[in-house]
Write a protein that holds these residues in place. Structure first.
Motif, mmCIF file in Angstrom:
data_model
loop_
_atom_site.group_PDB
_atom_site.id
_atom_site.type_symbol
_atom_site.label_atom_id
_atom_site.label_comp_id
_atom_site.label_asym_id
_atom_site.label_seq_id
_atom_site.Cartn_x
_atom_site.Cartn_y
_atom_site.Cartn_z
ATOM 1 N N GLY A 122 0.829 -1.199 0.000
ATOM 2 C CA GLY A 122 0.000 0.000 0.000
ATOM 3 C C GLY A 122 0.862 1.247 0.000
ATOM 4 N N GLY B 136 -3.663 -0.976 -2.234
ATOM 5 C CA GLY B 136 -3.730 -1.191 -0.801
ATOM 6 C C GLY B 136 -5.156 -1.192 -0.281
ATOM 7 N N ALA B 137 -5.344 -0.655 0.914
ATOM 8 C CA ALA B 137 -6.669 -0.650 1.536
ATOM 9 C C ALA B 137 -7.640 0.278 0.832
ATOM 10 C CB ALA B 137 -6.532 -0.238 3.001
ATOM 11 N N TRP B 138 -7.133 1.233 0.064
ATOM 12 C CA TRP B 138 -8.017 2.184 -0.599
ATOM 13 C C TRP B 138 -9.008 1.512 -1.541
ATOM 14 C CZ3 TRP B 138 -8.426 7.053 0.952
ATOM 15 C CH2 TRP B 138 -7.370 7.618 1.677
ATOM 16 N N TRP C 86 -5.875 -1.555 8.423
ATOM 17 C CA TRP C 86 -7.200 -1.832 7.843
ATOM 18 C C TRP C 86 -7.619 -3.285 8.002
ATOM 19 C CZ3 TRP C 86 -11.050 1.161 6.095
ATOM 20 C CH2 TRP C 86 -12.047 0.586 5.300
ATOM 21 N N TRP C 87 -6.658 -4.171 8.021
ATOM 22 C CA TRP C 87 -6.957 -5.600 8.024
ATOM 23 C C TRP C 87 -7.214 -6.141 9.431
ATOM 24 C CZ3 TRP C 87 -7.589 -5.442 3.168
ATOM 25 C CH2 TRP C 87 -6.744 -4.649 2.383
ATOM 26 N N HIS D 243 -10.716 -0.999 -0.937
ATOM 27 C CA HIS D 243 -11.725 -1.717 -0.159
ATOM 28 C C HIS D 243 -12.582 -0.789 0.700
ATOM 29 C CE1 HIS D 243 -9.754 -5.436 -1.328
ATOM 30 N NE2 HIS D 243 -8.604 -4.947 -0.902
ATOM 31 N N THR D 244 -12.485 0.513 0.514
ATOM 32 C CA THR D 244 -13.211 1.454 1.365
ATOM 33 C C THR D 244 -14.643 1.672 0.882
ATOM 34 O OG1 THR D 244 -12.535 3.390 0.089
ATOM 35 C CG2 THR D 244 -11.060 2.652 1.854
ATOM 36 N N GLN E 192 -2.410 -8.141 -1.563
ATOM 37 C CA GLN E 192 -3.526 -7.823 -2.453
ATOM 38 C C GLN E 192 -3.236 -8.269 -3.885
ATOM 39 O OE1 GLN E 192 -6.406 -6.472 -0.909
ATOM 40 N NE2 GLN E 192 -5.021 -7.198 0.676
ATOM 41 N N VAL F 288 -14.991 -1.532 7.810
ATOM 42 C CA VAL F 288 -14.377 -2.197 6.655
ATOM 43 C C VAL F 288 -15.399 -2.873 5.757
ATOM 44 C CG1 VAL F 288 -12.195 -2.561 7.850
ATOM 45 C CG2 VAL F 288 -13.939 -4.336 7.928
ATOM 46 N N THR G 212 2.206 -3.021 6.796
ATOM 47 C CA THR G 212 0.917 -3.686 6.583
ATOM 48 C C THR G 212 -0.283 -2.872 7.036
ATOM 49 O OG1 THR G 212 1.340 -4.836 8.667
ATOM 50 C CG2 THR G 212 1.826 -6.036 6.639
ATOM 51 N N THR H 175 -1.721 -4.305 12.170
ATOM 52 C CA THR H 175 -1.664 -5.670 11.651
ATOM 53 C C THR H 175 -0.227 -6.174 11.771
ATOM 54 O OG1 THR H 175 -3.429 -5.119 10.093
ATOM 55 C CG2 THR H 175 -2.181 -7.136 9.672
#
Length: 353
Positions: free
Chosen positions: A14, A42-44, A133-134, A46-47, A37, A155, A130, A288
């Motif tokens: 990410g 990254g986490a973006w 977010w996870w 999944h928002t 992923q 999430v 990491t 995480t």
């Protein structure tokens, strides 16, 4: 399967991992980025659909490349950020392996051994990037298991259409709680529950000011001066346009935190009840770090004690992007560059000693 040894393994692809890669490349080090992923972003990626940055694009960039503005948006949305991160890793030709899930980082003599579902890497240093977010956090509220409706965390939330016409409790007085409550305020029967009355930052304050406040606090602490309070001294919630609009329309009225749930809804200390179909827990995250468990480094609150980004008990390990404890505002796009640069420099010094 074993792969060739490398100087540095970065765990996480990410924004923090990409910033690390940028500076490792500038240091001339051999490295690989392992990303769990399947695609960049990254986490973006999944928002929730309406999420926007707190700052204009020009103040939301990773090192070396400005984020282009998004047409029609002062504050870019998550999809724009994903596109930017995809372009960033391509532009700098960063050596990313995906999808690769890291199971554990182990000491292996003079090296660190990184075990994954795609083989084993051995490196002279590791950067863990990491994020949080996870690992969503759910508070131990009495009766949570007894509630008969739907429960989800930040999430898992995507858009208000999934909840139209339903009785929804949003829990949490931070930015995610305020943004999701604002998202739901128009089409649901909304209750917004917070531990304390919401503290909105002034409407003209955005991520630029937050980064400056976090940096000033760290400098004051490092110099032994009085704690400035950092971002917390300004407030808890950035009044991005959707939040501001819902607040000014009188739709963001917070209730005190309830004391328990029952089958049908939530119950306050005075016995007042609110029936609910859905509870959305906007209650934050934890770092995480399970892949680092074999190193035995965990300290108070689940954090690994560090000096800036370097783990105190394992100088070959750096932690990047988890929040102020690994660099001022290091969990943000604009803030992660400086600690990434410092980590890369320190690793280069260690390997060349």
């Amino acid at each position: 399967m074993s792969v060739p040894d490398t100087q540095v393994v970065v765990v996480g692809g990410g924004q923090a991992g990409l910033a690390a890669g940028y500076y490792l490349r500038r240091q001339g080090l051999d490295f690989v980025i392992l990303d769990a992923q399947a695609t960049p972003g990254g986490a973006w990626q999944h928002t929730w659909n309406s999420l926007h940055l707190f700052s204009p694009a020009a103040y939301s960039a990773l090192p070396g490349r400005l984020m282009p503005p998004q047409v029609g948006e002062e504050y870019p949305d998550a999809e724009h950020v994903v596109s930017y991160l995809r372009d960033y890793e391509k532009r700098y030709d960063l050596p990313i392996e995906r999808p690769v899930r890291v199971a554990g980082v182990h000491r292996d003599g003079e090296l660190l051994r990184v075990q994954t579902d795609s083989g084993t890497w051995r490196a002279q240093a590791v950067i863990s990037a990491t994020g949080t977010w996870w690992r969503p956090f759910l508070p131990a509220v009495p009766g949570r298991a007894a509630f008969g409706g739907e429960q989800l965390h930040t999430v898992e939330y995507r858009n208000p259409g999934d909840f139209a016409g339903r009785r929804v409790i949003v829990v949490g007085g931070g930015n995610s709680g305020a943004q999701i409550a604002a998202d739901l305020a128009y089409d649901t029967e909304l209750t917004w529950a917070t531990q304390r009355p919401p503290r909105f930052l002034a409407d003209d304050i955005d991520g630029r000011a937050l980064f400056d406040a976090a940096t000033a606090r760290r400098r004051a602490l490092d110099a032994g001066r009085t704690d400035t309070g950092g971002v917390a001294s300004l407030g808890d919630i950035v009044a991005v346009p959707p939040v501001r609009e819902a607040r000014d329309a009188g739709l963001l009225k917070a209730s005190p935190m309830f004391v328990r749930l029952d089958r049908d809804g939530v119950v306050w200390a005075d016995g007042t009840r609110a029936p609910a179909d859905v509870v959305i827990w906007c209650t934050g995250f934890r770092p995480t770090l399970s892949h680092l468990a074999p190193l035995g480094l965990r300290g108070p609150r689940g954090h690994i004690p560090t000096a800036d980004t370097r783990a105190l008990a394992e100088p070959r390990l750096h932690l990047l992007g988890y929040g102020d404890w690994t660099g001022p505002a290091s969990a943000t796009l604009i803030g992660v560059g400086r600690p990434a640069r410092d980590a890369a420099r320190e690793i280069a010094g260690l390997l060349r000693a």
